[in-house]
Design a protein around this motif. Structure first.
Motif, PDB file in Angstrom:
ATOM      1  N   PRO A 129       5.072  -7.034  19.356  1.00 46.12           N
ATOM      2  CA  PRO A 129       5.660  -5.703  19.561  1.00 46.12           C
ATOM      3  C   PRO A 129       6.133  -5.503  21.000  1.00 46.12           C
ATOM      4  O   PRO A 129       7.099  -4.790  21.244  1.00 46.12           O
ATOM      5  N   ALA A 130       5.463  -6.145  21.963  1.00 49.45           N
ATOM      6  CA  ALA A 130       5.848  -6.002  23.369  1.00 49.45           C
ATOM      7  C   ALA A 130       7.265  -6.510  23.610  1.00 49.45           C
ATOM      8  O   ALA A 130       7.983  -5.978  24.467  1.00 49.45           O
ATOM      9  N   PHE A 243      13.870 -10.523  32.605  1.00 49.26           N
ATOM     10  CA  PHE A 243      12.867 -11.017  31.662  1.00 49.26           C
ATOM     11  C   PHE A 243      11.935 -11.983  32.365  1.00 49.26           C
ATOM     12  O   PHE A 243      12.164 -12.384  33.519  1.00 49.26           O
ATOM     13  N   ILE A 244      10.861 -12.343  31.697  1.00 47.42           N
ATOM     14  CA  ILE A 244       9.938 -13.361  32.163  1.00 47.42           C
ATOM     15  C   ILE A 244       9.815 -14.432  31.094  1.00 47.42           C
ATOM     16  O   ILE A 244      10.171 -14.211  29.934  1.00 47.42           O
ATOM     17  N   THR A 245       9.288 -15.592  31.492  1.00 50.43           N
ATOM     18  CA  THR A 245       8.938 -16.622  30.510  1.00 50.43           C
ATOM     19  C   THR A 245       7.568 -17.182  30.849  1.00 50.43           C
ATOM     20  O   THR A 245       7.180 -17.283  32.010  1.00 50.43           O
ATOM     21  N   SER A 246       6.840 -17.549  29.803  1.00 50.21           N
ATOM     22  CA  SER A 246       5.572 -18.268  29.943  1.00 50.21           C
ATOM     23  C   SER A 246       5.222 -18.861  28.593  1.00 50.21           C
ATOM     24  O   SER A 246       5.830 -18.511  27.573  1.00 50.21           O
ATOM     25  N   ALA A 247       4.216 -19.722  28.574  1.00 47.52           N
ATOM     26  CA  ALA A 247       3.815 -20.366  27.322  1.00 47.52           C
ATOM     27  C   ALA A 247       3.261 -19.370  26.323  1.00 47.52           C
ATOM     28  O   ALA A 247       3.338 -19.589  25.111  1.00 47.52           O
ATOM     29  N   SER A 248       2.682 -18.274  26.803  1.00 43.52           N
ATOM     30  CA  SER A 248       2.041 -17.323  25.895  1.00 43.52           C
ATOM     31  C   SER A 248       2.915 -16.121  25.555  1.00 43.52           C
ATOM     32  O   SER A 248       2.651 -15.418  24.576  1.00 43.52           O
ATOM     33  N   VAL A 251       9.808 -15.580  25.767  1.00 43.14           N
ATOM     34  CA  VAL A 251      10.775 -14.807  26.566  1.00 43.14           C
ATOM     35  C   VAL A 251      10.457 -13.334  26.359  1.00 43.14           C
ATOM     36  O   VAL A 251      10.499 -12.842  25.229  1.00 43.14           O
ATOM     37  N   MET A 252      10.126 -12.640  27.437  1.00 40.93           N
ATOM     38  CA  MET A 252       9.704 -11.237  27.337  1.00 40.93           C
ATOM     39  C   MET A 252      10.612 -10.364  28.211  1.00 40.93           C
ATOM     40  O   MET A 252      10.659 -10.529  29.437  1.00 40.93           O
ATOM     41  N   PRO A 253      11.342  -9.408  27.609  1.00 40.41           N
ATOM     42  CA  PRO A 253      12.235  -8.550  28.399  1.00 40.41           C
ATOM     43  C   PRO A 253      11.468  -7.662  29.381  1.00 40.41           C
ATOM     44  O   PRO A 253      10.373  -7.182  29.081  1.00 40.41           O
ATOM     45  N   VAL A 254      12.049  -7.451  30.543  1.00 42.46           N
ATOM     46  CA  VAL A 254      11.532  -6.508  31.537  1.00 42.46           C
ATOM     47  C   VAL A 254      12.500  -5.334  31.587  1.00 42.46           C
ATOM     48  O   VAL A 254      13.704  -5.516  31.800  1.00 42.46           O
ATOM     49  N   LEU A 274      17.844 -15.078  23.741  1.00 44.94           N
ATOM     50  CA  LEU A 274      17.155 -16.243  24.287  1.00 44.94           C
ATOM     51  C   LEU A 274      15.778 -16.420  23.654  1.00 44.94           C
ATOM     52  O   LEU A 274      15.340 -17.537  23.402  1.00 44.94           O
ATOM     53  N   ARG A 275      15.101 -15.318  23.397  1.00 46.96           N
ATOM     54  CA  ARG A 275      13.804 -15.394  22.730  1.00 46.96           C
ATOM     55  C   ARG A 275      13.961 -15.974  21.327  1.00 46.96           C
ATOM     56  O   ARG A 275      13.186 -16.844  20.913  1.00 46.96           O
ATOM     57  N   GLU A 276      14.959 -15.505  20.602  1.00 39.40           N
ATOM     58  CA  GLU A 276      15.205 -16.018  19.248  1.00 39.40           C
ATOM     59  C   GLU A 276      15.487 -17.520  19.275  1.00 39.40           C
ATOM     60  O   GLU A 276      14.943 -18.287  18.469  1.00 39.40           O
ATOM     61  N   ILE A 277      16.355 -17.934  20.201  1.00 48.39           N
ATOM     62  CA  ILE A 277      16.711 -19.349  20.291  1.00 48.39           C
ATOM     63  C   ILE A 277      15.488 -20.182  20.651  1.00 48.39           C
ATOM     64  O   ILE A 277      15.235 -21.237  20.053  1.00 48.39           O
TER      65      ILE A 277
END
Length: 287
Positions: A129-130, A243-248, A251-254, A274-277
């Motif tokens: 949801p985040a 956005f940020i990226t990490s293994a957990s 791709v998370m929008p800011v 990018l998250r979808e891809i």
């Protein structure tokens, strides 16, 4: 269900797992770690994490307790016995506990490292949801040591940064050094202007993110431009997306920085794509 963990060659119920009080990770933060995501019961980007682990070990003159093939089998066994469909595998290698406390560490060839792994079940990890609502960040001074490219267990300041963010009503913090953004507390940081992704170049100043490498590769394949350079918090506030990226978090929008909305103040289309891809391609390559 009691979780099964791995400690130095043994699979144990978590309440039976023990590490010496003289272990150098406990006394000196003398250890490295990796976190590998699990989707559909398979490991995401395992090869990348294994290679980075070996690099961290080499940089600290620490030997690996097992081969990378053996490490893969340990990951798979923990995923199997703990019935992890979506979640994480945490891995930690320390220099071990050969003797009493001493700043000088012993000869790596005569010291047996400590190897610990455990799983965390995270149902809904991919459909977070985040990711749909986006996250808010604050900026803080980067006060970490200079070798952030080594993924050590020295995580006190990043933990403090997350607590600063929580106190400010935000989700995370972006760290700033000499006027420029380095990275998030546990993630790489990006802004988007037009069709261009801007993120700090690799150096000792930031962690060489495994998810970062994959996302930038996918971005270029999707005909997006990538600029690896320094940028300021003020430039980030004027970006179209962030956005940020990490293994957990993948791709998370800011959507907000220091109280200023980024773009429309909602997750942008490029970060979402990018998250979808990333999720689609990572699932295909999972092992």
């Amino acid at each position: 269900m009691t979780r099964t963990v791995y400690v130095n060659g043994e699979y144990l119920p978590e309440h039976e797992a023990k590490v010496s009080i003289f272990d150098r990770a406990f006394l000196m933060a003398d250890g490295v770690y990796e976190v590998t995501s699990v989707l559909d019961g398979k490991l995401i980007d395992f090869d990348g994490h294994a290679k980075r682990l070996q690099r961290s070990l080499d940089e600290l003159d620490m030997k690996s307790p097992v081969t990378m093939d053996e490490l893969l089998e340990i990951h798979r066994e923990l995923v199997r016995v703990n019935e992890i469909d979506e979640g994480l595998v945490y891995l930690q290698v320390t220099r071990g506990a050969p003797a009493d406390r001493d700043f000088v560490f012993p000869d790596p060839e005569t010291t047996e490292p400590t190897l610990v792994l455990f799983t965390q079940s995270k149902p809904g990890l991919a459909d977070s949801p985040a990711a749909k609502r986006g996250m808010k960040v604050i900026s803080i001074e980067d006060q970490r040591w200079g070798r952030r490219d080594i993924k050590t267990v020295q995580l006190l300041y990043p933990s403090m940064g997350k607590m600063m963010a929580k106190k400010a009503g935000a989700d995370d913090a972006w760290m700033v050094e000499d006027g420029f953004v380095t990275e998030g507390t546990s993630n790489n940081a990006y802004i988007i202007k037009g069709n261009t992704i801007i993120t700090r170049a690799l150096s000792n100043d930031i962690l060489h993110g495994i998810t970062r490498a994959a996302v930038l590769r996918f971005a270029r394949e999707a005909q997006m431009q990538v600029e690896e350079r320094n940028y300021t918090i003020d430039e980030a506030k004027e970006a179209d997306e962030a956005f940020i990226t990490s293994a957990s978090t993948f791709v998370m929008p800011v959507i907000e920085i220091d109280g200023t909305p980024v773009g429309e103040g909602t997750p942008g289309p490029r970060a979402a794509r990018l998250r979808e891809i990333y999720l689609e391609e990572s699932r295909k390559a999972a092992i």
